[in-house]
Design a protein around this motif. Sequence first.
Motif, PDB file in Angstrom:
ATOM      1  N   ARG A  55      41.811  34.882  40.055  1.00  8.03           N
ATOM      2  CA  ARG A  55      40.877  33.749  39.954  1.00  8.03           C
ATOM      3  C   ARG A  55      39.480  34.310  40.133  1.00  8.03           C
ATOM      4  O   ARG A  55      39.270  35.217  40.925  1.00  8.03           O
ATOM      5  CB  ARG A  55      41.183  32.701  41.019  1.00  8.03           C
ATOM      6  CG  ARG A  55      42.465  31.949  40.749  1.00  8.03           C
ATOM      7  CD  ARG A  55      42.821  30.988  41.877  1.00  8.03           C
ATOM      8  NE  ARG A  55      44.088  30.332  41.625  1.00  8.03           N
ATOM      9  CZ  ARG A  55      45.279  30.881  41.884  1.00  8.03           C
ATOM     10  NH1 ARG A  55      45.350  32.081  42.401  1.00  8.03           N
ATOM     11  NH2 ARG A  55      46.390  30.227  41.616  1.00  8.03           N
ATOM     12  N   THR A  56      38.549  33.738  39.386  1.00  3.89           N
ATOM     13  CA  THR A  56      37.164  34.175  39.500  1.00  3.89           C
ATOM     14  C   THR A  56      36.253  32.961  39.503  1.00  3.89           C
ATOM     15  O   THR A  56      36.579  31.930  38.913  1.00  3.89           O
ATOM     16  CB  THR A  56      36.784  35.129  38.346  1.00  3.89           C
ATOM     17  OG1 THR A  56      35.440  35.558  38.525  1.00  3.89           O
ATOM     18  CG2 THR A  56      36.938  34.465  36.992  1.00  3.89           C
ATOM     19  N   SER A  57      35.128  33.101  40.163  1.00  3.17           N
ATOM     20  CA  SER A  57      34.134  32.029  40.139  1.00  3.17           C
ATOM     21  C   SER A  57      33.077  32.310  39.080  1.00  3.17           C
ATOM     22  O   SER A  57      32.186  31.510  38.850  1.00  3.17           O
ATOM     23  CB  SER A  57      33.475  31.882  41.516  1.00  3.17           C
ATOM     24  OG  SER A  57      32.902  33.126  41.903  1.00  3.17           O
ATOM     25  N   ASN A  58      33.199  33.465  38.429  1.00  7.80           N
ATOM     26  CA  ASN A  58      32.227  33.882  37.422  1.00  7.80           C
ATOM     27  C   ASN A  58      32.869  33.819  36.043  1.00  7.80           C
ATOM     28  O   ASN A  58      33.877  34.473  35.802  1.00  7.80           O
ATOM     29  CB  ASN A  58      31.746  35.295  37.741  1.00  7.80           C
ATOM     30  CG  ASN A  58      30.538  35.691  36.940  1.00  7.80           C
ATOM     31  OD1 ASN A  58      30.220  35.067  35.935  1.00  7.80           O
ATOM     32  ND2 ASN A  58      29.867  36.727  37.383  1.00  7.80           N
ATOM     33  N   HIS A  59      32.285  33.048  35.146  1.00  4.92           N
ATOM     34  CA  HIS A  59      32.853  32.898  33.803  1.00  4.92           C
ATOM     35  C   HIS A  59      31.832  33.207  32.703  1.00  4.92           C
ATOM     36  O   HIS A  59      32.012  32.789  31.568  1.00  4.92           O
ATOM     37  CB  HIS A  59      33.398  31.472  33.617  1.00  4.92           C
ATOM     38  CG  HIS A  59      34.522  31.158  34.548  1.00  4.92           C
ATOM     39  ND1 HIS A  59      35.820  31.514  34.289  1.00  4.92           N
ATOM     40  CD2 HIS A  59      34.534  30.547  35.751  1.00  4.92           C
ATOM     41  CE1 HIS A  59      36.591  31.126  35.288  1.00  4.92           C
ATOM     42  NE2 HIS A  59      35.842  30.540  36.191  1.00  4.92           N
ATOM     43  N   VAL A  84      42.707  37.382  44.334  1.00  2.00           N
ATOM     44  CA  VAL A  84      43.724  38.172  43.648  1.00  2.00           C
ATOM     45  C   VAL A  84      45.005  38.088  44.477  1.00  2.00           C
ATOM     46  O   VAL A  84      44.974  38.289  45.689  1.00  2.00           O
ATOM     47  CB  VAL A  84      43.308  39.655  43.516  1.00  2.00           C
ATOM     48  CG1 VAL A  84      44.399  40.466  42.837  1.00  2.00           C
ATOM     49  CG2 VAL A  84      41.997  39.778  42.769  1.00  2.00           C
ATOM     50  N   SER A  85      46.096  37.774  43.821  1.00  2.00           N
ATOM     51  CA  SER A  85      47.397  37.825  44.497  1.00  2.00           C
ATOM     52  C   SER A  85      48.388  38.459  43.537  1.00  2.00           C
ATOM     53  O   SER A  85      48.191  38.459  42.323  1.00  2.00           O
ATOM     54  CB  SER A  85      47.845  36.435  44.944  1.00  2.00           C
ATOM     55  OG  SER A  85      48.005  35.585  43.837  1.00  2.00           O
ATOM     56  N   ALA A  86      49.450  38.992  44.108  1.00  2.00           N
ATOM     57  CA  ALA A  86      50.439  39.699  43.288  1.00  2.00           C
ATOM     58  C   ALA A  86      51.832  39.203  43.592  1.00  2.00           C
ATOM     59  O   ALA A  86      52.145  38.842  44.728  1.00  2.00           O
ATOM     60  CB  ALA A  86      50.343  41.201  43.534  1.00  2.00           C
ATOM     61  N   THR A 105      45.220  28.894  31.153  1.00  2.00           N
ATOM     62  CA  THR A 105      44.763  27.540  31.422  1.00  2.00           C
ATOM     63  C   THR A 105      45.199  27.173  32.838  1.00  2.00           C
ATOM     64  O   THR A 105      46.028  27.856  33.442  1.00  2.00           O
ATOM     65  CB  THR A 105      45.379  26.525  30.438  1.00  2.00           C
ATOM     66  OG1 THR A 105      46.796  26.527  30.604  1.00  2.00           O
ATOM     67  CG2 THR A 105      45.012  26.866  29.004  1.00  2.00           C
ATOM     68  N   GLY A 106      44.650  26.078  33.369  1.00  2.00           N
ATOM     69  CA  GLY A 106      45.062  25.595  34.686  1.00  2.00           C
ATOM     70  C   GLY A 106      44.305  26.267  35.816  1.00  2.00           C
ATOM     71  O   GLY A 106      43.198  26.754  35.640  1.00  2.00           O
ATOM     72  N   ASP A 107      44.940  26.308  36.975  1.00  2.00           N
ATOM     73  CA  ASP A 107      44.298  26.839  38.182  1.00  2.00           C
ATOM     74  C   ASP A 107      44.064  28.347  38.124  1.00  2.00           C
ATOM     75  O   ASP A 107      43.163  28.861  38.767  1.00  2.00           O
ATOM     76  CB  ASP A 107      45.142  26.526  39.420  1.00  2.00           C
ATOM     77  CG  ASP A 107      45.211  25.046  39.708  1.00  2.00           C
ATOM     78  OD1 ASP A 107      44.296  24.314  39.279  1.00  2.00           O
ATOM     79  OD2 ASP A 107      46.183  24.623  40.358  1.00  2.00           O
ATOM     80  N   LEU A 108      44.910  29.045  37.405  1.00  2.00           N
ATOM     81  CA  LEU A 108      44.840  30.495  37.310  1.00  2.00           C
ATOM     82  C   LEU A 108      43.899  30.884  36.174  1.00  2.00           C
ATOM     83  O   LEU A 108      43.976  30.337  35.087  1.00  2.00           O
ATOM     84  CB  LEU A 108      46.252  31.017  37.032  1.00  2.00           C
ATOM     85  CG  LEU A 108      46.486  32.504  37.056  1.00  2.00           C
ATOM     86  CD1 LEU A 108      46.171  33.080  38.423  1.00  2.00           C
ATOM     87  CD2 LEU A 108      47.944  32.767  36.705  1.00  2.00           C
ATOM     88  N   ASP A 109      43.005  31.840  36.426  1.00  2.00           N
ATOM     89  CA  ASP A 109      42.090  32.283  35.370  1.00  2.00           C
ATOM     90  C   ASP A 109      42.710  33.376  34.495  1.00  2.00           C
ATOM     91  O   ASP A 109      42.628  33.317  33.273  1.00  2.00           O
ATOM     92  CB  ASP A 109      40.775  32.784  35.979  1.00  2.00           C
ATOM     93  CG  ASP A 109      39.971  31.670  36.610  1.00  2.00           C
ATOM     94  OD1 ASP A 109      39.838  30.607  35.968  1.00  2.00           O
ATOM     95  OD2 ASP A 109      39.492  31.841  37.745  1.00  2.00           O
ATOM     96  N   TYR A 110      43.334  34.369  35.139  1.00  2.00           N
ATOM     97  CA  TYR A 110      43.907  35.491  34.400  1.00  2.00           C
ATOM     98  C   TYR A 110      45.240  35.883  35.008  1.00  2.00           C
ATOM     99  O   TYR A 110      45.439  35.787  36.220  1.00  2.00           O
ATOM    100  CB  TYR A 110      42.971  36.710  34.417  1.00  2.00           C
ATOM    101  CG  TYR A 110      41.680  36.426  33.710  1.00  2.00           C
ATOM    102  CD1 TYR A 110      41.558  36.598  32.338  1.00  2.00           C
ATOM    103  CD2 TYR A 110      40.586  35.937  34.412  1.00  2.00           C
ATOM    104  CE1 TYR A 110      40.382  36.295  31.687  1.00  2.00           C
ATOM    105  CE2 TYR A 110      39.400  35.631  33.761  1.00  2.00           C
ATOM    106  CZ  TYR A 110      39.316  35.810  32.404  1.00  2.00           C
ATOM    107  OH  TYR A 110      38.162  35.497  31.750  1.00  2.00           O
TER     108      TYR A 110
END
Length: 152
Positions: free
Chosen positions: A73-77, A135-137, A102-107
């Motif tokens: 997830r990022t706050s920078n787009h 970041v989570s894995a 799409t959704g809550d996850l960015d990448y």
Amino acid sequence: MDNIDTIDRRILSALQQDADQSLEDLGAKVGLSRNACWRRVRILQESGVIRKRVALLDPQKLGLGLSVFIQVRTSNHDPDWLDKFARAVKLMPEILGAYRMTGDLDYLIHARVSDVKDYDALYQRLIAKVDLSDVSASFVMEELKETTELSL
């Protein structure tokens, strides 16, 4: 390529199973002569339907037994950040795929590493190159299905 017929689909299906087979064997499987089969394969390649032919390797036998999905997830787009992120993931050979979601996850990133220590090294290199908010894995415990074959 909109005009893929039944024979082309059989060719593509057979090549997905074994791209190294001879044109004679491929032609016999799909009911064409060697030359007719070669012409169709060439057209499928030139049109981009067949992007490339590769060898699929066994990651376990190469010491890359840990498959990991990394959620980012990022706050920078902005475009500069996106370009920097895209360059970073493309240059890391452990990363097999990176997808904007799409959704809550960015990448979502799929990587193959030897172990958790190797994953941590990948993680440290990634966050050093790109500013990330979260970041989570998730580590794969068991692969129930993994294929490169498309349904035709």
